[in-house]
Design a protein around this motif. Structure first.
Motif, PDB file in Angstrom:
ATOM      1  N   ARG A  78       0.846  -1.190   0.000  1.00 31.66           N
ATOM      2  CA  ARG A  78       0.000   0.000   0.000  1.00 31.66           C
ATOM      3  C   ARG A  78       0.886   1.246   0.000  1.00 31.66           C
ATOM      4  O   ARG A  78       1.943   1.273   0.628  1.00 31.66           O
ATOM      5  N   HIS A  79       0.440   2.295  -0.687  1.00 32.72           N
ATOM      6  CA  HIS A  79       1.181   3.556  -0.757  1.00 32.72           C
ATOM      7  C   HIS A  79       0.228   4.678  -0.344  1.00 32.72           C
ATOM      8  O   HIS A  79      -0.670   5.044  -1.100  1.00 32.72           O
ATOM      9  N   ASN A  80       0.421   5.210   0.859  1.00 29.84           N
ATOM     10  CA  ASN A  80      -0.434   6.292   1.335  1.00 29.84           C
ATOM     11  C   ASN A  80      -0.041   7.601   0.670  1.00 29.84           C
ATOM     12  O   ASN A  80       1.136   7.884   0.477  1.00 29.84           O
ATOM     13  N   PHE A  81      -1.054   8.413   0.306  1.00 29.01           N
ATOM     14  CA  PHE A  81      -0.759   9.715  -0.290  1.00 29.01           C
ATOM     15  C   PHE A  81      -1.342  10.874   0.487  1.00 29.01           C
ATOM     16  O   PHE A  81      -0.985  12.016   0.251  1.00 29.01           O
ATOM     17  N   LEU A  82      -2.251  10.631   1.417  1.00 38.08           N
ATOM     18  CA  LEU A  82      -2.715  11.653   2.353  1.00 38.08           C
ATOM     19  C   LEU A  82      -2.753  11.033   3.739  1.00 38.08           C
ATOM     20  O   LEU A  82      -3.454  10.044   3.961  1.00 38.08           O
ATOM     21  N   THR A  83      -1.990  11.603   4.665  1.00 39.58           N
ATOM     22  CA  THR A  83      -2.070  11.125   6.041  1.00 39.58           C
ATOM     23  C   THR A  83      -3.416  11.526   6.621  1.00 39.58           C
ATOM     24  O   THR A  83      -4.131  12.382   6.062  1.00 39.58           O
ATOM     25  N   LYS A  84      -3.770  10.944   7.736  1.00 38.54           N
ATOM     26  CA  LYS A  84      -5.023  11.313   8.399  1.00 38.54           C
ATOM     27  C   LYS A  84      -5.052  12.815   8.676  1.00 38.54           C
ATOM     28  O   LYS A  84      -6.059  13.479   8.426  1.00 38.54           O
ATOM     29  N   ALA A  85      -3.944  13.383   9.167  1.00 38.82           N
ATOM     30  CA  ALA A  85      -3.892  14.816   9.462  1.00 38.82           C
ATOM     31  C   ALA A  85      -4.079  15.649   8.192  1.00 38.82           C
ATOM     32  O   ALA A  85      -4.808  16.656   8.198  1.00 38.82           O
ATOM     33  N   GLU A  86      -3.433  15.242   7.080  1.00 42.00           N
ATOM     34  CA  GLU A  86      -3.594  15.974   5.817  1.00 42.00           C
ATOM     35  C   GLU A  86      -5.033  15.883   5.321  1.00 42.00           C
ATOM     36  O   GLU A  86      -5.603  16.869   4.857  1.00 42.00           O
TER      37      GLU A  86
END
Length: 181
Positions: free
Chosen positions: A115-123
């Motif tokens: 998996r490749h995250n592109f928006l963190t929860k904070a973002e």
């Protein structure tokens, strides 16, 4: 209607580019029940131009917005886009993980791909109530040396090119909307 899994409407609102017009709204409310593994409100097509074959290279671009009070509760999956084969899990999916980061992943056969995250929860939390421009560049192939993808958010490359198998059969079809358990 109440009690069903699908609430897909076409309200008029201010769009991503500032103009006024119709958009697609996907909604799942508490108490909705769905078929299969979860609740869903999505558009899907097993016909052109929604079907992709070996060697196809596409840019899938769409803005999306979630309300400022948007919440994902409990563990489990929450998918907003799928590039799906005829059977099994999608080979590519855009979804929230259990930590509520937004990313791209999917399955290679029955095995989860990295998996490749592109928006963190904070973002993501900072963008609630605003339009988010998502741009997926995908090359479809069952061969991991020929397939791959990259992701841009609001014009910024967030996931550089990832080479991997992007198909589990001879074609994928596009599904867009909400699918959760």
């Amino acid at each position: 209607p109440n009690g069903t899994a699908t609430r897909t409407t076409l309200p008029t609102t201010t769009r991503y580019d500032g103009s006024t017009g119709k958009i697609v709204r996907f909604e799942i409310r508490p108490g909705d029940v769905g078929g299969g593994a979860g609740n869903r409100s999505e558009l899907s097509g097993a016909f052109q131009p929604w079907v992709f074959k070996e060697g196809d290279e596409v840019w899938i671009q769409y803005p999306f917005r979630v309300p400022s009070n948007f919440a994902i509760t409990g563990p489990g999956f929450f998918i907003i886009t799928q590039l799906h084969t005829g059977i099994g899990s999608p080979s590519i999916s855009v979804s929230f993980d259990d930590a509520r980061n937004l990313g791209i992943g999917g399955n290679v056969g029955s095995t989860p791909a990295p998996r490749h995250n592109f928006l963190t929860k904070a973002e993501f939390d900072a963008k609630r109530g605003t339009w988010i421009g998502l741009n997926l560049h995908i090359k479809f192939s069952v061969d991991p040396d020929k397939g791959g993808f990259e992701v841009h958010v609001d014009g910024v490359k967030k996931v550089p090119w990832v080479s991997r198998q992007t198909m589990n059969s001879d074609e994928n079809y596009f599904k867009y909307g909400v699918y959760r358990n």
